[in-house]
Write an enzyme that holds these catalytic residues in place. Structure first.
Site, PDB file in Angstrom:
ATOM      1  N   GLY A  25      17.961  37.653 -16.033  1.00 32.80           N
ATOM      2  CA  GLY A  25      16.915  36.629 -16.023  1.00 32.80           C
ATOM      3  C   GLY A  25      16.047  36.693 -14.791  1.00 32.80           C
ATOM      4  O   GLY A  25      14.969  36.105 -14.745  1.00 32.80           O
ATOM      5  N   ASN A  26      16.510  37.415 -13.767  1.00 31.84           N
ATOM      6  CA  ASN A  26      15.717  37.661 -12.555  1.00 31.84           C
ATOM      7  C   ASN A  26      15.088  39.051 -12.764  1.00 31.84           C
ATOM      8  O   ASN A  26      15.762  40.075 -12.648  1.00 31.84           O
ATOM      9  CB  ASN A  26      16.666  37.613 -11.352  1.00 31.84           C
ATOM     10  CG  ASN A  26      16.023  38.081 -10.052  1.00 31.84           C
ATOM     11  OD1 ASN A  26      15.007  38.760 -10.055  1.00 31.84           O
ATOM     12  ND2 ASN A  26      16.653  37.725  -8.945  1.00 31.84           N
ATOM     13  N   LEU A  27      13.801  39.053 -13.125  1.00 34.27           N
ATOM     14  CA  LEU A  27      13.179  40.295 -13.606  1.00 34.27           C
ATOM     15  C   LEU A  27      13.109  41.364 -12.526  1.00 34.27           C
ATOM     16  O   LEU A  27      13.303  42.548 -12.799  1.00 34.27           O
ATOM     17  CB  LEU A  27      11.793  39.994 -14.176  1.00 34.27           C
ATOM     18  CG  LEU A  27      11.740  38.907 -15.272  1.00 34.27           C
ATOM     19  CD1 LEU A  27      10.323  38.737 -15.809  1.00 34.27           C
ATOM     20  CD2 LEU A  27      12.710  39.196 -16.414  1.00 34.27           C
ATOM     21  N   ASN A 111      19.131  28.747  -1.915  1.00 37.35           N
ATOM     22  CA  ASN A 111      20.249  28.489  -2.815  1.00 37.35           C
ATOM     23  C   ASN A 111      21.518  28.092  -2.064  1.00 37.35           C
ATOM     24  O   ASN A 111      22.575  27.917  -2.681  1.00 37.35           O
ATOM     25  CB  ASN A 111      20.568  29.721  -3.668  1.00 37.35           C
ATOM     26  CG  ASN A 111      19.349  30.224  -4.408  1.00 37.35           C
ATOM     27  OD1 ASN A 111      18.897  31.337  -4.169  1.00 37.35           O
ATOM     28  ND2 ASN A 111      18.794  29.411  -5.278  1.00 37.35           N
ATOM     29  N   HIS A 138      28.424  37.301  -8.336  1.00 40.50           N
ATOM     30  CA  HIS A 138      28.231  37.677  -6.926  1.00 40.50           C
ATOM     31  C   HIS A 138      27.820  36.475  -6.085  1.00 40.50           C
ATOM     32  O   HIS A 138      28.173  36.369  -4.927  1.00 40.50           O
ATOM     33  CB  HIS A 138      27.217  38.820  -6.786  1.00 40.50           C
ATOM     34  CG  HIS A 138      25.814  38.496  -7.185  1.00 40.50           C
ATOM     35  ND1 HIS A 138      25.441  38.184  -8.474  1.00 40.50           N
ATOM     36  CD2 HIS A 138      24.659  38.447  -6.467  1.00 40.50           C
ATOM     37  CE1 HIS A 138      24.138  37.962  -8.532  1.00 40.50           C
ATOM     38  NE2 HIS A 138      23.642  38.103  -7.320  1.00 40.50           N
ATOM     39  N   ARG A 139      27.086  35.532  -6.692  1.00 41.40           N
ATOM     40  CA  ARG A 139      26.617  34.375  -5.933  1.00 41.40           C
ATOM     41  C   ARG A 139      27.695  33.289  -5.845  1.00 41.40           C
ATOM     42  O   ARG A 139      27.704  32.490  -4.910  1.00 41.40           O
ATOM     43  CB  ARG A 139      25.327  33.851  -6.547  1.00 41.40           C
ATOM     44  CG  ARG A 139      24.241  34.946  -6.606  1.00 41.40           C
ATOM     45  CD  ARG A 139      22.899  34.466  -6.178  1.00 41.40           C
ATOM     46  NE  ARG A 139      22.921  33.960  -4.826  1.00 41.40           N
ATOM     47  CZ  ARG A 139      21.870  33.426  -4.210  1.00 41.40           C
ATOM     48  NH1 ARG A 139      20.728  33.329  -4.840  1.00 41.40           N
ATOM     49  NH2 ARG A 139      21.961  32.985  -2.975  1.00 41.40           N
ATOM     50  N   GLU A 175      22.298  25.416  -8.270  1.00 42.29           N
ATOM     51  CA  GLU A 175      21.660  26.498  -7.509  1.00 42.29           C
ATOM     52  C   GLU A 175      20.950  25.986  -6.263  1.00 42.29           C
ATOM     53  O   GLU A 175      20.120  26.675  -5.655  1.00 42.29           O
ATOM     54  CB  GLU A 175      20.695  27.277  -8.415  1.00 42.29           C
ATOM     55  CG  GLU A 175      21.389  27.953  -9.594  1.00 42.29           C
ATOM     56  CD  GLU A 175      21.970  29.344  -9.300  1.00 42.29           C
ATOM     57  OE1 GLU A 175      21.343  30.124  -8.564  1.00 42.29           O
ATOM     58  OE2 GLU A 175      23.058  29.651  -9.829  1.00 42.29           O
ATOM     59  N   ARG A 212      20.371  28.122 -15.018  1.00 44.19           N
ATOM     60  CA  ARG A 212      21.368  28.079 -13.946  1.00 44.19           C
ATOM     61  C   ARG A 212      21.682  26.690 -13.395  1.00 44.19           C
ATOM     62  O   ARG A 212      22.613  26.557 -12.591  1.00 44.19           O
ATOM     63  CB  ARG A 212      20.907  28.959 -12.776  1.00 44.19           C
ATOM     64  CG  ARG A 212      20.740  30.426 -13.092  1.00 44.19           C
ATOM     65  CD  ARG A 212      20.683  31.187 -11.781  1.00 44.19           C
ATOM     66  NE  ARG A 212      20.142  32.514 -11.888  1.00 44.19           N
ATOM     67  CZ  ARG A 212      20.001  33.323 -10.844  1.00 44.19           C
ATOM     68  NH1 ARG A 212      20.333  32.905  -9.636  1.00 44.19           N
ATOM     69  NH2 ARG A 212      19.495  34.528 -10.986  1.00 44.19           N
ATOM     70  N   HIS A 246      14.836  30.269 -11.264  1.00 44.47           N
ATOM     71  CA  HIS A 246      14.890  29.025 -10.488  1.00 44.47           C
ATOM     72  C   HIS A 246      13.510  28.374 -10.613  1.00 44.47           C
ATOM     73  O   HIS A 246      12.502  29.079 -10.701  1.00 44.47           O
ATOM     74  CB  HIS A 246      15.144  29.293  -8.991  1.00 44.47           C
ATOM     75  CG  HIS A 246      16.494  29.834  -8.677  1.00 44.47           C
ATOM     76  ND1 HIS A 246      16.690  30.911  -7.830  1.00 44.47           N
ATOM     77  CD2 HIS A 246      17.728  29.429  -9.065  1.00 44.47           C
ATOM     78  CE1 HIS A 246      17.994  31.146  -7.719  1.00 44.47           C
ATOM     79  NE2 HIS A 246      18.643  30.267  -8.463  1.00 44.47           N
ATOM     80  N   CYS A 367      12.520  31.613  -1.058  1.00 45.75           N
ATOM     81  CA  CYS A 367      13.946  31.808  -1.370  1.00 45.75           C
ATOM     82  C   CYS A 367      14.771  32.012  -0.103  1.00 45.75           C
ATOM     83  O   CYS A 367      15.950  31.706  -0.070  1.00 45.75           O
ATOM     84  CB  CYS A 367      14.153  33.055  -2.232  1.00 45.75           C
ATOM     85  SG  CYS A 367      13.362  32.977  -3.825  1.00 45.75           S
TER      86      CYS A 367
HETATM   87  O1  SUG Z   1      20.006  34.608  -7.345  1.00 47.67           O
HETATM   88  N1  SUG Z   1      18.835  37.803  -6.488  1.00 47.67           N
HETATM   89  C1  SUG Z   1      18.853  36.375  -6.249  1.00 47.67           C
HETATM   90  C2  SUG Z   1      17.483  35.897  -5.838  1.00 47.67           C
HETATM   91  C3  SUG Z   1      17.495  34.460  -5.401  1.00 47.67           C
HETATM   92  C4  SUG Z   1      16.130  33.915  -5.230  1.00 47.67           C
HETATM   93  N2  SUG Z   1      16.186  32.573  -4.780  1.00 47.67           N
HETATM   94  C5  SUG Z   1      15.319  31.589  -5.144  1.00 47.67           C
HETATM   95  N3  SUG Z   1      14.518  31.733  -6.144  1.00 47.67           N
HETATM   96  N4  SUG Z   1      15.368  30.485  -4.492  1.00 47.67           N
HETATM   97  C6  SUG Z   1      19.328  35.631  -7.493  1.00 47.67           C
HETATM   98  O2  SUG Z   1      19.000  36.050  -8.607  1.00 47.67           O
HETATM   99  C7  SUG Z   1      19.835  39.968  -6.985  1.00 47.67           C
HETATM  100  C8  SUG Z   1      20.925  40.813  -6.383  1.00 47.67           C
HETATM  101  C9  SUG Z   1      21.034  42.169  -7.022  1.00 47.67           C
HETATM  102  O3  SUG Z   1      20.620  42.322  -8.170  1.00 47.67           O
HETATM  103  O4  SUG Z   1      21.561  43.086  -6.344  1.00 47.67           O
HETATM  104  C10 SUG Z   1      19.958  38.493  -6.642  1.00 47.67           C
HETATM  105  O5  SUG Z   1      21.061  37.986  -6.528  1.00 47.67           O
END
Ligand code: SUG
Length: 445
Positions: A25-27, A111, A138-139, A175, A212, A246, A367
């Protein structure tokens, strides 16, 4: 009213910064999976941004990275033996778990926690709830060390309340401040707390990408902080589907101004009404809504225009947008910034920062920072060794030059010598930032 200022605490990029494609979802994270990273370049970009903010007159703090790889996590899921054996086995048998254990994701301090300034909190303290970040493995490994880091920076329990994370359960998926915007007349005056959620705990989510943040998590945080004037708008489902993992990917606010893309919220008219009602008698909210026809949603996500910081520079009337350099490279996003400045609206200036290494993982200028509104007395009670000034910038840069690799591939994360490298670096860092010699788990054994 007791006057207050906006301070920022940025997450220092850790020595294992990499592009592992860990966040569905994080492009940007998906697009850049497998690229070689530059941990040294990344940490220096972050330090550079902190210096820029300090030079603009805002109190700026640094939050130490989590220690990675997280061998305790790998041991908890059954890998045994020496540190090197644990790492080697994990990369061989379960590379996705090993990559999660290596992530430097604690750098995205937006976050780290949700923050309620004392003027909005029932008991007059500044409240922090570290985000459980449980949607991504991971988070989810961050919050205990984050709580420790916040307690070092904000040590006085009479002034600061650092809570535990919410229950680690999908109903309370949280988050942190990436889904919180606070509007107010002045930092020290009562604010409206906008806590944006992506799904309800009991509704059954069938989106392609994860939502999230739950409403129940946002409500729980507001309740335990005693946060006044909380409103809970919903992120639009389409925004999540199109890469706004987010809310701060498509919305930022400061003082009376809420700056957002028209497709950010499920019901924008309701949001405007609720914020205006909550602000009644305190201030008049100003909504700067950017329509799809001026900035296609895909360009908003690509450029990260709304992941800018929006700050009040001391002595200036209009707000300053601290935008990623990628905005300059996107014609539509650049035009939006030009017309904002040319208009007579609340945003009067745009300053660009280069955080490209973080951007490639979906982390823009906003972020990387946790905003904390503090009175003078609260500011004086923070750990002075974590406050950015020119001397600390020089020390951190020299430390990064000595201790960080210039390039790192995902395969390099399996190298057991990285464990010792990271520990040596972080051990030195605890001395630089006066964190004590028992800050990290590896220092306590
Ligand atoms: O949670 N990226 C983080 C980016 C967080 C951005 N924060 C805000 N929008 N406030 C996440 O998706 C990618 C790590 C990787 O793919 O290696 C990552 O965790």
């Amino acid at each position: 009213m007791t006057p207050a200022v906006e301070a920022n605490a940025d997450g220092l990029v850790g020595p294992t910064h990499s592009f592992a494609g860990l966040s569905p979802g994080n492009l940007a994270s998906a697009d850049n999976k497998g690229l070689a990273s530059s941990p040294r370049g990344a940490v220096k970009e972050g330090i550079g941004k902190m210096k820029q903010l300090a030079d603009l007159g805002l109190p700026q703090f640094v939050l130490p990275p989590a220690a990675r790889p997280d061998l305790d996590f790998l041991r908890s899921v059954g890998f045994a033996g020496s540190d090197a054996a644990v790492l080697e086995r994990a990369w061989k048998d379960a590379p996705l778990l090993a990559a999660a254990a290596a992530s430097a994701s604690s750098m995205w301090a937006a976050n780290a926690a949700t923050v309620t300034p004392s003027v909005d909190a029932a008991d007059g303290r500044v409240h922090f709830t570290p985000a459980n970040l449980l949607t991504n493995l991971h988070r989810s490994l961050e919050h205990r060390q984050t709580g420790r880091a916040l307690s070092r920076l904000f040590p006085d329990p009479d002034r600061f309340a650092v809570h535990d994370a919410l229950p680690e359960q999908p109903h309370f998926a949280d988050e942190g401040a990436a889904n919180h915007v606070r509007l107010c007349a002045e930092h020290g005056s009562p604010g409206v707390n906008i806590l944006v959620y992506g799904r309800e705990a009991y509704e059954g989510w069938d989106g392609h990408f994860p939502a999230r943040q739950t409403l129940e998590a946002s409500q729980a945080v507001a309740r335990r902080h005693g946060a006044a004037r909380a409103v809970f708008p919903r992120q639009s489902r389409r925004a999540i589907a199109d890469g706004a993992f987010h809310n701060d990917v498509v919305c930022v606010g400061a003082q009376t101004c809420l700056f957002f893309h028209e497709r950010a919220f499920e019901d924008t008219a309701a949001l405007r009404g609720e914020v205006a009602r909550a602000a009644d008698g305190l201030f008049e909210p100003v909504f700067v809504e950017i329509p799809e026809q001026d900035l296609p949603f895909a360009d908003a996500v690509k450029s990260y225009l709304f992941n800018s910081m929006l700050i009040q520079r001391p002595g200036q009337d209009r707000l300053t947008l601290i935008a990623p350099v990628e905005v300059q490279e996107n014609a539509a996003a650049r035009r939006v910034t030009e017309s904002l400045v040319a208009s007579n609206g609340p945003i009067g200036e745009v300053i660009f920062v280069d955080v490209r290494q973080s951007m490639r993982n979906g982390g823009g200028p906003a972020c990387l920072r946790l905003r904390v509104v503090l009175t003078e007395a609260q500011l004086a009670a923070t750990n002075p060794a974590q406050r950015i000034d020119d001397a600390l910038v020089a020390r951190l840069n020299a430390w990064a030059d000595r201790r960080y690799r210039d390039t790192l591939t995902v395969a390099d994360l399996a190298d057991p010598s990285l464990i010792v490298e990271v520990r040596t670096a972080l051990d030195e860092l605890t001395a630089i930032l006066d964190l004590g010699s028992d800050f990290y788990p590896f220092q306590r054994v």
